[in-house]
Design an enzyme around this catalytic site. Sequence first.
Site, PDB file in Angstrom:
ATOM      1  N   THR A 151       0.833  -1.205   0.000  1.00  0.00           N
ATOM      2  CA  THR A 151       0.000   0.000   0.000  1.00  0.00           C
ATOM      3  C   THR A 151       0.867   1.254   0.000  1.00  0.00           C
ATOM      4  O   THR A 151       0.614   2.207  -0.748  1.00  0.00           O
ATOM      5  CB  THR A 151      -0.913   0.019   1.242  1.00  0.00           C
ATOM      6  N   THR A 152       1.916   1.250   0.830  1.00  0.00           N
ATOM      7  CA  THR A 152       2.798   2.412   0.942  1.00  0.00           C
ATOM      8  C   THR A 152       3.538   2.675  -0.358  1.00  0.00           C
ATOM      9  O   THR A 152       3.938   3.809  -0.638  1.00  0.00           O
ATOM     10  CB  THR A 152       3.792   2.210   2.101  1.00  0.00           C
ATOM     11  N   TYR A 193     -12.861  -5.078  -2.206  1.00  0.00           N
ATOM     12  CA  TYR A 193     -14.020  -4.633  -2.971  1.00  0.00           C
ATOM     13  C   TYR A 193     -15.063  -5.733  -3.186  1.00  0.00           C
ATOM     14  O   TYR A 193     -16.232  -5.541  -2.871  1.00  0.00           O
ATOM     15  CB  TYR A 193     -13.640  -4.030  -4.331  1.00  0.00           C
ATOM     16  N   TYR A 231      -2.124 -10.515   4.086  1.00  0.00           N
ATOM     17  CA  TYR A 231      -2.250  -9.141   4.574  1.00  0.00           C
ATOM     18  C   TYR A 231      -3.713  -8.874   4.899  1.00  0.00           C
ATOM     19  O   TYR A 231      -4.563  -8.838   3.999  1.00  0.00           O
ATOM     20  CB  TYR A 231      -1.728  -8.183   3.503  1.00  0.00           C
ATOM     21  N   ARG A 240      -9.175  -1.163   4.587  1.00  0.00           N
ATOM     22  CA  ARG A 240      -9.009  -0.925   3.154  1.00  0.00           C
ATOM     23  C   ARG A 240      -9.761  -1.944   2.300  1.00  0.00           C
ATOM     24  O   ARG A 240     -10.110  -1.648   1.156  1.00  0.00           O
ATOM     25  CB  ARG A 240      -7.524  -0.926   2.773  1.00  0.00           C
ATOM     26  N   LYS A 253       0.315 -10.331   7.968  1.00  0.00           N
ATOM     27  CA  LYS A 253       0.463  -8.926   8.333  1.00  0.00           C
ATOM     28  C   LYS A 253      -0.894  -8.489   8.844  1.00  0.00           C
ATOM     29  O   LYS A 253      -1.861  -8.345   8.076  1.00  0.00           O
ATOM     30  CB  LYS A 253       0.891  -8.075   7.130  1.00  0.00           C
ATOM     31  N   ILE A 276       5.696  -4.910   9.450  1.00  0.00           N
ATOM     32  CA  ILE A 276       5.854  -4.330   8.114  1.00  0.00           C
ATOM     33  C   ILE A 276       5.500  -2.862   8.274  1.00  0.00           C
ATOM     34  O   ILE A 276       4.348  -2.510   8.516  1.00  0.00           O
ATOM     35  CB  ILE A 276       4.991  -5.045   7.069  1.00  0.00           C
TER      36      ILE A 276
END
Length: 292
Positions: free
Chosen positions: A44-45, A107, A133, A138, A162, A204
């Site tokens: 994401t980062t 989604y 993850y 999100r 994660k 992370i």
Amino acid sequence: MEFKGALTALVTPFKNEGIDEDAYRAFIEWQIESGIDGVVPCGTTGESATLSHDEHKEVIRICIDQVKKRVPVLAGSGSNNTREAIELTRFAKSAGADGALMITPYYNKPTQNGMIAHFKAIASEVSLPMVVYNVPGRTGTNLLPSTLGRMAREIPTVIGVKEATGDMKQAARIVEECGEDFTLLSGDDFTILPFLALGGKGVISVISNIEPAKTHAMCAACQANDWKTARALFYELAPLNRAMFLESNPIPVKTSVALMGKMEPTLRLPMTPLSVEHLATLKTVLKEHQLI
């Protein structure tokens, strides 16, 4: 290679509408020189949501080439499209990644059984250690500890998670369900200390983009049962952690890295530059920590 300690969720530098390879290589080198325990490209980062497939693969390739097996590379290769996740994970393995960071499908909101089927399908096509993850904020779906326990038992390549719920009860339940050998990694810098106290292996991290040495030192202190040192570092980094979330990640951290002179501050839409008000706050915090 083990995934433990401080692993940086790397920002991706952009220049002239493309990947700034020189800045990326220099940034990775600085991370390794600073003692980081591992790197995670295309999370994401790293603005993976705005990378084309070709760019996604290029970022992973550059990272693996620059690291040259000095630290583990956990490549982000997940997707809400199972076939796409298989393709990206197959590439990550061929490029030499040590493992894959696999987000739960977003989604489309699969059921718990749907998530198990998703990861089983990937594992059946690509044999590569996977760290799942879980970030419901999100994705809209929470991977339950009982489901993760099933995955750990039924999918040998699922070796860790994660966990980014910030829920300590859920983190503890994961250790119960999956055992202490399972790799529990914090997905939020705010929770590093309690996660490691519960039996986690590391983090992370976003903050390690700008403070790799101290993030590594905090994790190392926890692993050495030096909780006094770990707590001191945890609270020292707390103001920086808050600043990294003045706006949506990775806006503040990429701005910080740019202010430190390591890359351009370019973000891709729908990410927009940090507001004037938040930029002033960020600069104050960075100056107080002698980063700029």
